[in-house]
Design a protein around this motif. Structure first.
Motif, PDB file in Angstrom:
ATOM      1  N   ILE A   4      -9.396 -16.911   4.628  1.00 30.93           N
ATOM      2  CA  ILE A   4      -9.917 -16.266   5.969  1.00 30.93           C
ATOM      3  C   ILE A   4      -9.157 -15.447   6.638  1.00 30.93           C
ATOM      4  CG2 ILE A   4     -12.429 -16.333   7.457  1.00 30.93           C
ATOM      5  CD1 ILE A   4     -13.977 -18.027   5.815  1.00 30.93           C
ATOM      6  N   LEU A   5      -8.832 -16.576   7.307  1.00 27.83           N
ATOM      7  CA  LEU A   5      -7.436 -16.207   8.109  1.00 27.83           C
ATOM      8  C   LEU A   5      -6.773 -15.029   7.882  1.00 27.83           C
ATOM      9  CD1 LEU A   5      -7.347 -17.212  10.945  1.00 27.83           C
ATOM     10  CD2 LEU A   5      -5.419 -18.543  10.326  1.00 27.83           C
ATOM     11  N   SER A   6      -6.021 -15.261   6.299  1.00 31.59           N
ATOM     12  CA  SER A   6      -5.703 -13.916   5.849  1.00 31.59           C
ATOM     13  C   SER A   6      -6.228 -12.588   6.064  1.00 31.59           C
ATOM     14  CB  SER A   6      -5.224 -14.896   4.565  1.00 31.59           C
ATOM     15  OG  SER A   6      -4.428 -15.935   4.709  1.00 31.59           O
ATOM     16  N   ARG A   7      -7.336 -12.998   5.663  1.00 31.67           N
ATOM     17  CA  ARG A   7      -8.258 -11.827   4.982  1.00 31.67           C
ATOM     18  C   ARG A   7      -7.429 -10.848   6.819  1.00 31.67           C
ATOM     19  NH1 ARG A   7      -9.187  -7.448   3.852  1.00 31.67           N
ATOM     20  NH2 ARG A   7     -11.421  -6.781   3.383  1.00 31.67           N
ATOM     21  N   TYR A   8      -8.250 -11.797   7.535  1.00 31.60           N
ATOM     22  CA  TYR A   8      -8.089 -10.754   9.107  1.00 31.60           C
ATOM     23  C   TYR A   8      -6.978 -10.737   9.559  1.00 31.60           C
ATOM     24  CZ  TYR A   8     -12.977 -11.782   9.923  1.00 31.60           C
ATOM     25  OH  TYR A   8     -14.798 -11.891   9.153  1.00 31.60           O
ATOM     26  N   ALA A   9      -5.668 -11.373   9.456  1.00 32.70           N
ATOM     27  CA  ALA A   9      -4.415 -10.721   9.559  1.00 32.70           C
ATOM     28  C   ALA A   9      -4.521  -9.931   8.948  1.00 32.70           C
ATOM     29  CB  ALA A   9      -3.481 -12.127   8.989  1.00 32.70           C
ATOM     30  N   VAL A  10      -4.633  -9.639   7.332  1.00 34.74           N
ATOM     31  CA  VAL A  10      -4.101  -8.761   6.918  1.00 34.74           C
ATOM     32  C   VAL A  10      -5.126  -7.076   7.021  1.00 34.74           C
ATOM     33  CG1 VAL A  10      -4.259  -8.053   4.487  1.00 34.74           C
ATOM     34  CG2 VAL A  10      -3.137  -9.851   4.090  1.00 34.74           C
ATOM     35  N   ASN A  11      -6.600  -7.535   6.963  1.00 30.00           N
ATOM     36  CA  ASN A  11      -6.695  -6.768   8.099  1.00 30.00           C
ATOM     37  C   ASN A  11      -5.764  -5.557   8.919  1.00 30.00           C
ATOM     38  OD1 ASN A  11      -8.709  -5.124   6.519  1.00 30.00           O
ATOM     39  ND2 ASN A  11     -10.003  -6.963   7.578  1.00 30.00           N
ATOM     40  N   PHE A  12      -5.304  -6.690  10.252  1.00 28.71           N
ATOM     41  CA  PHE A  12      -4.613  -6.785  11.084  1.00 28.71           C
ATOM     42  C   PHE A  12      -3.306  -6.424  10.987  1.00 28.71           C
ATOM     43  CE2 PHE A  12      -1.846  -7.856  14.590  1.00 28.71           C
ATOM     44  CZ  PHE A  12      -2.826  -7.035  15.636  1.00 28.71           C
ATOM     45  N   TRP A  13      -2.574  -5.511  10.346  1.00 29.42           N
ATOM     46  CA  TRP A  13      -1.530  -5.854   9.480  1.00 29.42           C
ATOM     47  C   TRP A  13      -1.655  -4.219   8.850  1.00 29.42           C
ATOM     48  CZ3 TRP A  13       0.052  -5.716   4.522  1.00 29.42           C
ATOM     49  CH2 TRP A  13       1.342  -6.011   3.430  1.00 29.42           C
ATOM     50  N   ASN A  14      -2.615  -3.655   8.529  1.00 29.86           N
ATOM     51  CA  ASN A  14      -2.050  -3.031   7.800  1.00 29.86           C
ATOM     52  C   ASN A  14      -3.649  -1.688   8.001  1.00 29.86           C
ATOM     53  OD1 ASN A  14      -1.315  -1.374   6.068  1.00 29.86           O
ATOM     54  ND2 ASN A  14       0.039  -1.443   4.455  1.00 29.86           N
ATOM     55  N   GLN A  15      -3.253  -0.944   7.792  1.00 32.77           N
ATOM     56  CA  GLN A  15      -4.328   0.068   7.477  1.00 32.77           C
ATOM     57  C   GLN A  15      -4.845   0.154   6.089  1.00 32.77           C
ATOM     58  OE1 GLN A  15      -6.647   0.667  10.199  1.00 32.77           O
ATOM     59  NE2 GLN A  15      -4.778  -0.349  11.432  1.00 32.77           N
ATOM     60  N   GLY A  16      -5.926   0.411   6.344  1.00 33.48           N
ATOM     61  CA  GLY A  16      -6.340   0.858   3.880  1.00 33.48           C
ATOM     62  C   GLY A  16      -6.571   2.134   3.370  1.00 33.48           C
ATOM     63  N   LEU A  17      -5.739   1.739   2.132  1.00 38.72           N
ATOM     64  CA  LEU A  17      -6.410   2.609   1.302  1.00 38.72           C
ATOM     65  C   LEU A  17      -6.995   2.275   0.766  1.00 38.72           C
ATOM     66  CD1 LEU A  17      -4.683   5.093   0.262  1.00 38.72           C
ATOM     67  CD2 LEU A  17      -3.590   3.654  -0.749  1.00 38.72           C
ATOM     68  N   HIS A  18      -8.046   1.752   0.476  1.00 39.32           N
ATOM     69  CA  HIS A  18      -9.238   0.884  -0.918  1.00 39.32           C
ATOM     70  C   HIS A  18     -10.361   1.958  -0.133  1.00 39.32           C
ATOM     71  CE1 HIS A  18     -12.131  -1.394  -3.042  1.00 39.32           C
ATOM     72  NE2 HIS A  18     -10.829  -1.858  -3.854  1.00 39.32           N
ATOM     73  N   GLN A  19     -11.150   2.406  -0.828  1.00 41.13           N
ATOM     74  CA  GLN A  19     -12.262   2.693  -0.134  1.00 41.13           C
ATOM     75  C   GLN A  19     -13.556   1.396   0.337  1.00 41.13           C
ATOM     76  OE1 GLN A  19     -11.394   3.052  -3.413  1.00 41.13           O
ATOM     77  NE2 GLN A  19     -12.056   4.466  -4.631  1.00 41.13           N
ATOM     78  N   GLY A  20     -14.629   1.569   0.891  1.00 38.34           N
ATOM     79  CA  GLY A  20     -15.297   0.772   1.585  1.00 38.34           C
ATOM     80  C   GLY A  20     -15.971   0.395   0.248  1.00 38.34           C
ATOM     81  N   ALA A  21     -16.982  -0.559   0.369  1.00 42.32           N
ATOM     82  CA  ALA A  21     -17.939  -1.604  -0.420  1.00 42.32           C
ATOM     83  C   ALA A  21     -18.973  -0.555  -0.833  1.00 42.32           C
ATOM     84  CB  ALA A  21     -18.781  -2.055   0.369  1.00 42.32           C
ATOM     85  N   SER A  22     -18.329  -0.650  -1.997  1.00 40.96           N
ATOM     86  CA  SER A  22     -18.809   0.051  -2.959  1.00 40.96           C
ATOM     87  C   SER A  22     -21.226  -0.035  -3.196  1.00 40.96           C
ATOM     88  CB  SER A  22     -18.757  -0.180  -4.790  1.00 40.96           C
ATOM     89  OG  SER A  22     -17.130  -0.281  -4.748  1.00 40.96           O
ATOM     90  N   LEU A  23     -20.952  -1.826  -3.102  1.00 45.35           N
ATOM     91  CA  LEU A  23     -23.234  -1.622  -2.851  1.00 45.35           C
ATOM     92  C   LEU A  23     -22.399  -2.508  -1.991  1.00 45.35           C
ATOM     93  CD1 LEU A  23     -22.742  -3.549  -6.468  1.00 45.35           C
ATOM     94  CD2 LEU A  23     -24.012  -1.654  -5.977  1.00 45.35           C
ATOM     95  N   SER A  24     -23.853  -1.864  -0.728  1.00 44.94           N
ATOM     96  CA  SER A  24     -24.142  -2.358   0.092  1.00 44.94           C
ATOM     97  C   SER A  24     -25.641  -2.221   0.350  1.00 44.94           C
ATOM     98  CB  SER A  24     -22.731  -2.200   1.353  1.00 44.94           C
ATOM     99  OG  SER A  24     -22.954  -1.157   1.727  1.00 44.94           O
ATOM    100  N   LEU A  25     -25.734  -2.691   1.482  1.00 43.00           N
ATOM    101  CA  LEU A  25     -27.180  -2.340   1.578  1.00 43.00           C
ATOM    102  C   LEU A  25     -27.571  -1.000   2.697  1.00 43.00           C
ATOM    103  CD1 LEU A  25     -28.289  -5.919   3.111  1.00 43.00           C
ATOM    104  CD2 LEU A  25     -28.819  -4.889   1.143  1.00 43.00           C
TER     105      LEU A  25
END
Lengths: 218, 242
Positions: free
Chosen positions: B169-190
């Motif tokens: 979980i920590l890596s997930r946040y660290a990685v988010n902090f480290w680089n901005q995304g190219l991947h699109q958002g959630a395909s399925l969400s409420l």
């Protein structure tokens, strides 16, 4: 605890090999990388934060299995685990000894090596701050992973595999501190995260490491 | 009668034995409907062309890949607290499935990324987190392979799973902090506005359900094998001693 720390430090200094191996590795890595790139200052400065952290991380990895290996082979760890000192204390002392003999010498080398990379004085200070606040976590996480592979004869590869993903958050926040400071941005967020990782690993991981060692000695 | 009665290996074997054929059939049916509908009976996307269809493999496998770790975490916790053998065997059996699903998600993503982003790989937070997840699975499985003594290694692997979860979980946040995304958002969400449009949505849901059944089927088969292996090794030791 102090006695144990002193014993481990004396052992490390008298044997010498583990101490110099880490330092030699770190220096070789840091000297060889500029030689393999084109020698422009701009490139060197952009990659420097990563290189310093990777150097410390790999040097740390190199000596991880030594935290407990010798002591379990000659039975010292078993004696220590039934001694009046709680096992967490033993682990903390051993981890501290590992940090003092592996990470600290490398951090002391930073001011000299940073000249090779054309880093300013402020930059070098930030590298030292970042390494000082992050590298204890490397030793602590490493000690935990080492305790998992304690019973194995050749656990080196497994140990690296276990440690690698666990090191990633520390590495990212550590390099981020240096990068942000070099670009003149505020460093508070990554620095706080880095210190939080270190503090919480020192608080929690000795207990879990103790559990793992007890399981292994069972 | 409580929920815990199912942790008896014999009960587990009986129940999973009756459930297994049903789940296997359901898996085949759902995955074939989802994939065939998705591949041949949906229109091409106006921007992405036919490459959009890889979503029917990519999204379900990614979903399973992440949630398998939660299954392992729960199994490990139950083992550490209540020492039910079935639960730790479920964790052990789930890991390879999670690893394969992670690889499928990474590979399908790369195949899709080449025509769309112009690159097989980018150091995007989502992609990087998946690579890290891959290493977590690898480490966990490698630890299981290492020692012969079952109970000892079950404890150690469960411990690794607990600590690994926190660091994942920590890596997930660290990685988010480290680089901005190219991947699109959630395909399925409420949140409806974020979702893919209905034409793609129905086959996707069916295919996700199919992958879920596939996961359950594989997990049951693997766990049953592990239980049988354990019983067998016990029989062999008794024979050797007697």
């Amino acid at each position: 605890m102090l006695t144990l720390l002193k014993r481990d430090l004396t052992l490390a200094f008298r044997t010498g090999s583990s101490l110099t191996l880490g330092i030699a590795f770190f220096l070789i890595l840091l000297v060889i990388i500029p030689l393999s790139l084109e020698p422009s200052k701009k490139i060197l400065i952009t990659i420097a934060p990563g290189i310093f952290w990777v150097g410390v991380l790999l040097a740390c990895l190199l000596s991880l299995d030594r935290i407990f290996q010798l002591d379990i082979e000659d039975g010292t760890l078993e004696v220590l685990s039934i001694s009046p000192l709680p096992i967490e204390g033993t682990i903390l002392a051993k981890t501290l000894a590992h940090w003092l003999t592996t990470c600290l010498p490398l951090i002391l080398l930073v001011p000299i090596v940073s000249i090779l990379y054309g880093i300013t004085k402020e930059g070098a200070i930030w590298i030292i701050i970042s390494l000082l606040s992050g590298s204890p976590a490397l030793s602590m996480i490493g000690a935990f992973a080492a305790s998992l592979t304690l019973g194995l004869k050749r656990g080196g590869l497994l140990l690296s595999l276990l440690v690698l993903p666990l090191y990633i958050p520390t590495l990212i926040f550590g390099t981020e501190v240096i990068r942000k400071s070099m670009m003149g941005l505020p460093v508070t967020t990554p620095l706080v995260f880095l210190i939080a990782i270190t503090a919480s690993s020192i608080a929690i991981l000795p207990i879990l490491t103790g559990v793992a060692i007890k399981i292994n000695l069972r | 009668m409580s929920f815990w009665k199912y942790t008896n290996p014999n009960k587990f074997m009986a129940i999973s034995g009756t459930l297994l054929p049903g789940f296997s059939i359901l898996t085949v049916v759902l995955i074939s409907i989802g994939l065939i509908w998705g591949f041949f009976f949906t229109p091409d996307d106006f921007r992405m062309g036919s490459t959009v269809k890889i979503i029917y493999l990519h999204v379900p496998s990614a979903l399973i890949a992440i949630n398998t770790w939660f299954v392992m975490l729960i199994g490990s916790l139950i083992w550490l607290v209540r020492r039910h053998h079935v639960s730790v065997l479920i964790s052990k059996s789930a890991a390879p499935i999670g690893l394969i699903m992670t690889i499928v998600a990474l590979v399908t993503g790369a195949i899709w990324g080449q025509p769309m982003w112009g690159t097989f790989w980018a150091w995007d937070p989502r992609l990087t987190s998946f690579l890290i997840l891959f290493f977590f699975y690898l480490g966990y499985i490698a630890l299981w392979q290492s020692v012969v003594n079952h109970d000892k290694i079950a404890d150690l692997a469960s411990l690794l799973c607990l600590v690994g979860s926190v660091f994942a979980i920590l890596s997930r946040y660290a990685v988010n902090f480290w680089n901005q995304g190219l991947h699109q958002g959630a395909s399925l969400s409420l949140d409806k506005a974020e979702n893919v449009s209905n034409v793609f949505w129905f086959p996707l849901i069916i295919s996700i359900a199919g992958f879920l059944c596939l996961f359950v089927t594989l997990l049951l088969i693997k766990t049953r094998t592990e239980i049988r292996l354990k019983q067998l090794s016990k029989v062999l030791t008794i024979k050797k001693l007697g």
